[in-house]
Design an enzyme around this catalytic site. Sequence first.
Site, PDB file in Angstrom:
ATOM      1  N   LYS A  56      60.000  63.592 -57.307  1.00  0.00           N
ATOM      2  CA  LYS A  56      60.496  64.874 -57.830  1.00  0.00           C
ATOM      3  C   LYS A  56      59.339  65.702 -58.384  1.00  0.00           C
ATOM      4  O   LYS A  56      59.187  66.874 -58.061  1.00  0.00           O
ATOM      5  CB  LYS A  56      61.534  64.645 -58.953  1.00  0.00           C
ATOM      6  CG  LYS A  56      62.788  63.923 -58.509  1.00  0.00           C
ATOM      7  CD  LYS A  56      63.780  63.777 -59.646  1.00  0.00           C
ATOM      8  CE  LYS A  56      63.270  62.938 -60.801  1.00  0.00           C
ATOM      9  NZ  LYS A  56      63.027  61.519 -60.462  1.00  0.00           N
ATOM     10  N   THR A  57      58.557  65.063 -59.227  1.00  0.00           N
ATOM     11  CA  THR A  57      57.450  65.790 -59.828  1.00  0.00           C
ATOM     12  C   THR A  57      56.449  66.190 -58.759  1.00  0.00           C
ATOM     13  O   THR A  57      55.889  67.288 -58.785  1.00  0.00           O
ATOM     14  CB  THR A  57      56.779  64.925 -60.920  1.00  0.00           C
ATOM     15  OG1 THR A  57      57.788  64.544 -61.859  1.00  0.00           O
ATOM     16  CG2 THR A  57      55.696  65.689 -61.653  1.00  0.00           C
ATOM     17  N   ASP A 243      60.771  70.519 -64.847  1.00  0.00           N
ATOM     18  CA  ASP A 243      60.757  69.065 -64.617  1.00  0.00           C
ATOM     19  C   ASP A 243      61.572  68.396 -65.724  1.00  0.00           C
ATOM     20  O   ASP A 243      61.753  68.966 -66.800  1.00  0.00           O
ATOM     21  CB  ASP A 243      59.303  68.558 -64.638  1.00  0.00           C
ATOM     22  CG  ASP A 243      59.162  67.183 -63.969  1.00  0.00           C
ATOM     23  OD1 ASP A 243      60.166  66.663 -63.433  1.00  0.00           O
ATOM     24  OD2 ASP A 243      58.040  66.634 -63.960  1.00  0.00           O
ATOM     25  N   GLU A 244      62.060  67.187 -65.469  1.00  0.00           N
ATOM     26  CA  GLU A 244      62.827  66.408 -66.473  1.00  0.00           C
ATOM     27  C   GLU A 244      63.979  67.239 -67.037  1.00  0.00           C
ATOM     28  O   GLU A 244      64.217  67.263 -68.252  1.00  0.00           O
ATOM     29  CB  GLU A 244      61.908  65.951 -67.621  1.00  0.00           C
ATOM     30  CG  GLU A 244      60.649  65.235 -67.191  1.00  0.00           C
ATOM     31  CD  GLU A 244      60.852  63.751 -66.890  1.00  0.00           C
ATOM     32  OE1 GLU A 244      62.002  63.276 -66.965  1.00  0.00           O
ATOM     33  OE2 GLU A 244      59.859  63.093 -66.551  1.00  0.00           O
ATOM     34  N   GLN A 274      67.920  59.059 -66.318  1.00  0.00           N
ATOM     35  CA  GLN A 274      66.761  58.987 -67.203  1.00  0.00           C
ATOM     36  C   GLN A 274      66.898  59.902 -68.414  1.00  0.00           C
ATOM     37  O   GLN A 274      65.905  60.273 -69.033  1.00  0.00           O
ATOM     38  CB  GLN A 274      65.486  59.345 -66.443  1.00  0.00           C
ATOM     39  CG  GLN A 274      65.123  58.321 -65.377  1.00  0.00           C
ATOM     40  CD  GLN A 274      63.787  58.637 -64.731  1.00  0.00           C
ATOM     41  OE1 GLN A 274      62.747  58.569 -65.362  1.00  0.00           O
ATOM     42  NE2 GLN A 274      63.822  58.997 -63.463  1.00  0.00           N
ATOM     43  N   ARG A 653      58.875  52.381 -64.324  1.00  0.00           N
ATOM     44  CA  ARG A 653      57.474  52.830 -64.475  1.00  0.00           C
ATOM     45  C   ARG A 653      56.553  51.928 -63.671  1.00  0.00           C
ATOM     46  O   ARG A 653      55.409  52.280 -63.422  1.00  0.00           O
ATOM     47  CB  ARG A 653      57.019  52.800 -65.951  1.00  0.00           C
ATOM     48  CG  ARG A 653      57.737  53.714 -66.927  1.00  0.00           C
ATOM     49  CD  ARG A 653      57.824  55.108 -66.433  1.00  0.00           C
ATOM     50  NE  ARG A 653      59.115  55.338 -65.819  1.00  0.00           N
ATOM     51  CZ  ARG A 653      59.370  56.357 -64.997  1.00  0.00           C
ATOM     52  NH1 ARG A 653      58.437  57.229 -64.696  1.00  0.00           N
ATOM     53  NH2 ARG A 653      60.568  56.503 -64.455  1.00  0.00           N
TER      54      ARG A 653
END
Length: 808
Positions: A56-57, A243-244, A274, A653
Site C-alpha cells: 500500500k505504502t 497513508d494509514e 491494523q 512486521r
Amino acid sequence: MSSFDEMDAFEGASLSARAMAARPAPYLDELNPAQRAAVEALDGPVLMLAGAGTGKTKALTARIVHLLNTGRARPNEILAVTFTNKAAREMKLRVGRMLGETVEGMPWLGTFHSICVKLLRRHAELVELKSNFTILDTDDQIRLMKQLIAAEGIDDKRWPARMLSGVIDGWKNRALTPEKVPAADASAFNGKGPKLYAAYQARLRELNAVDFGDLLLHMVTIFQTHEDVLQQYQRWFRYILVDEYQDTNVAQYLWLRLLAGGHKNICCVGDDDQSIYGWRGAEVGNILRFEKDFPGAHVVRLEQNYRSTPHILKAASGVISGNQGRLGKELWTEVPDGEKVRLIGHWDGDEEARWVGDEIEALQRGSRGMDPLSLDQMAILVRASHQMRAFEDRFLTIGLPYRVIGGPRFYERMEIRDAMAYFRLVVSPDDDLAFERIVNTPKRGLGDKAQQTIQVAARANGVSLLEGARIAVEQGLIKGKGGGALRELVDGLARWTGKLRGPLREVGVDADRVVDDEDRAVRMEHGPSDISHMELAEIILDESGYTAMWQNDKTPEAPGRLENLKELVKALEGFENLQGFLEHVSLIMDNETDDGGAKVSIMTLHAAKGLEFPAVFLPGWEDGLFPSQRSMDESGVKGLEEERRLAYVGITRAEELCTISFAANRRVFGQWQSSMPSRFIDELPEAHVDVLTPPGLYGGGYGAAGMGMSSGIEARAAEANVYNSPGWKRLQARSSERPVSQPRESRTTVIDLDAVSAYTMGERVFHQKFGYGAVTGIEGDKLEIDFDKAGVKKVVARFIMAADDVPF
Ligand code: ATP
Ligand code: MG
C-alpha cells in the site's frame, strides 16, 4: 495503461503536459496490476484497502511519483499525509529515488500536525489568533487547566487537571468546539467539563497559544466557516493522499473530507486490521465509510503480500481471524515457506532478554540456517515500554548496539531519572544536581525563591545543597508550606540514608591489621542493613511522595510511568546494593555514543506500524501484559480486539523470522509473579509454529520439546519448559476459562518463596543463575551453597528452590 493511452488521456492538454506524460515510468513496472491500477487511476477517489505488506505504502509513493512524472501536479500541489515525520522523510526519499531526480519541495508531505501548523499560521486571525502563536506542551497545558479548575472552586485532588486534559483532548479528536459538545457529555468532569473547556479555549486565545488538538480543530473550524479559504485549498491541493487511513480520528477525517470535497481526488490507503489507535480517538469506521463518502470510489484490494513468508502470514491471519466485524482478507505470497514462527517460553523476563540477546548474536553470525543478518535487520517489538528495560540492560552488558525508536531509552525516561536522582542523593548526599532535580518534584511549594534561599545558605556555609537545605530549615529561612515540606524531605533523606546501612555494632579487633594504638580500641561498624535495597528503593519512592505523584496523575502516560518505576526496582535486584546499581547505570549511559553503526531496534508495537524487518522478536506475550489488562478493563471486547490487531501488526512486521516469547514469571518487588501465556498464543495456527525449548539449564536445545504429546501450542510450550509445576497447574485449572475482563488477581498468583524456604543442611537445591547445588550453611535468610558448577556461594534463600520442586 500504456504510454499511448496516457497520451489519449491527455488529448487537448498542453504539449508540455503531453510530453511529460510520455516520459518513461520504470516505477510502474515494479507494481502488480492491482497496485498499478491504483496508481494510474489518477482522478477521483481511490481507496486501497488491503492487508499488511501488500504494498500500500509502496503504491501510494508510486502514485505521488506518477502525478509528478505525468505533470498532473507540481510537488507543492500534492497533499500527502503520513503517520509519522519519519515516514514522511522516508517517502520523500523514495519519491526522489523512483523519479530518478531530487524532489524539490513537497512542502505538504507530512503528518496531520505538521501540515496543520503551517496552514494555521497563514490563517490564524480567522480563529482570533496571531500567526506567531505558541504551541503549548503538556506541562503548560496542565498548568493552565489547574488555574481554571481552582478558579471554579473544584477540588483538584478528586478532579485533577490531567483528567480534564484527557476529556478535552477527546472532544478535540471528535472535532467538537465548546459550543458543539453534545448534551450527552454535559456531565463530564463533575458537570463542569464543557464550561471549563470553553474557559480553557478562551484563555488560550488570550495567550495566543494552541495545544496539539487545536491544530486540527482550528483548521476544521476555519474550513467550515470560511468557504473562500476552503475553496482556495481545494484548488491548491489538487491531489490528496493518505497513508494509514484506518487510524484517523474524526477531526482528521472531517479535515480531509472538506479538502477533498471539490475535486475528490483523494487516495486513501489502509488496513482495518491494523487500526491500533482507538484509544486515541481513531475511528476505524472512517475507512469503512469511504465508499459512502465518495460514491463511485475506485476500490482496490491487494492480496499479494511481498513482505513475509507464508508461515508468518498464516500465523498472523490465524490470530486476527478471532476478531469480529472485519472486512476479512486473504493474503498470499509467492515467497518460499521459510521458517515457521518460533515460540518459546522462558522462566522469567531476564532469561527472555538473555535468550533474545544470544539469538540476535547467532543470527548475526548466520548460525540459524539463514544468511547472516545485520543488526539493522532485527527488531524487538514490545507491548509496554517498561519491557524494554530488561533488553536494554542485557544488551548493554553484552555490548550489543541497540536503539530505542519512538521514545527515550529506559534510563533516560523522566520518571527513571527522577527516581535515580532520589537514589543518588540517598547514596551521596553531596550530589547537588540530584538535589536540584528532586527538591520540588513532586511539587512541594519550593519554587525559584525557596531554591535560591537554599543555595545561598549552602554557599555561605560551604556545604552541599542538601546540607544548605537543612540549615535553611533549622533557621526557619523558608516559610509556610514550602518550609514544612522541605523539612520532611531533609528528614526523609537522612532516614533513607540511615537505612542504607544497618545499625552500628561492636566488632572484634583483627590483630593482624592493627597498625597503631588507636586501632586497638573497640571498633564500631555498621552491620548489614535490615532491609534489602529493593525495599529501600520502594520506601524512598513512596515516602518522598514520588509514586503518589504519578498515581494521582490522570494522563494516559501515568500508568506506563508507574510500570517503569516498578521495572526500575526490579532492575535493582541484579545488584548487590544501590550504589552498585547507580554505578552500572552511569557507566552504561556514558558508554553510549551514536556512531551511526548498525543497531538492533527496540520499540513498541505501536511505533512499529508500517515498518518491516527480516527478523522480529515479540517478547512478553503473557495475558495481562499482552493483551494488556488495562485495555481490556477499560474497553472490554473492543479493547481485546484492538490488542489482537496489535498482535497482527507485530507478526506482520517480520519478513523471514518471527519469534514470539513469554515468561512464566516476572519478578515484581522481589516476589515472583506467575503469569499465563497470552491467549493470542493459543490462537496461532499450530501448523505454522515451532515450539522451542530454552537451551542450557532448561533442556536439551532446540527441538527437544515433547512435541505433539498434547494438543494446543500453549500446552506444548508448557511441556517444553516451566509449566509442569504443581503451582502452574493449579493456576491453569483456576483460570481455564478466561473471560475478556477479569480481575488481575484471579489470573496471576504471587508465589512467596520465603514461605517454602525451610532448607536443611545437605539438601539439594536449585538457583536460577548458578544451577544445582547442596546447602552447606544456613544463616538467617542466607544460604551457603556448594553449587555443582559455580562453586560455593552465599545466596538469599528467596532465590532458591528445592531441587525436587524445579518444574523442568
Ligand atoms: P503495511 O500494512 O505494513 O503498512 P504496506 O501494505 O504499506 O504494509 P509496503 O510497506 O508498501 O506494504 O510493502 C511491503 C514490502 O513489499 C516492501 O518491502 C515493498 O517494497 C514490497 N513490495 C510492495 N509491492 C511490491 C511489488 N509489486 N513487487 C515487489 N515488492 C513489492
Ligand atoms: Mg504501509
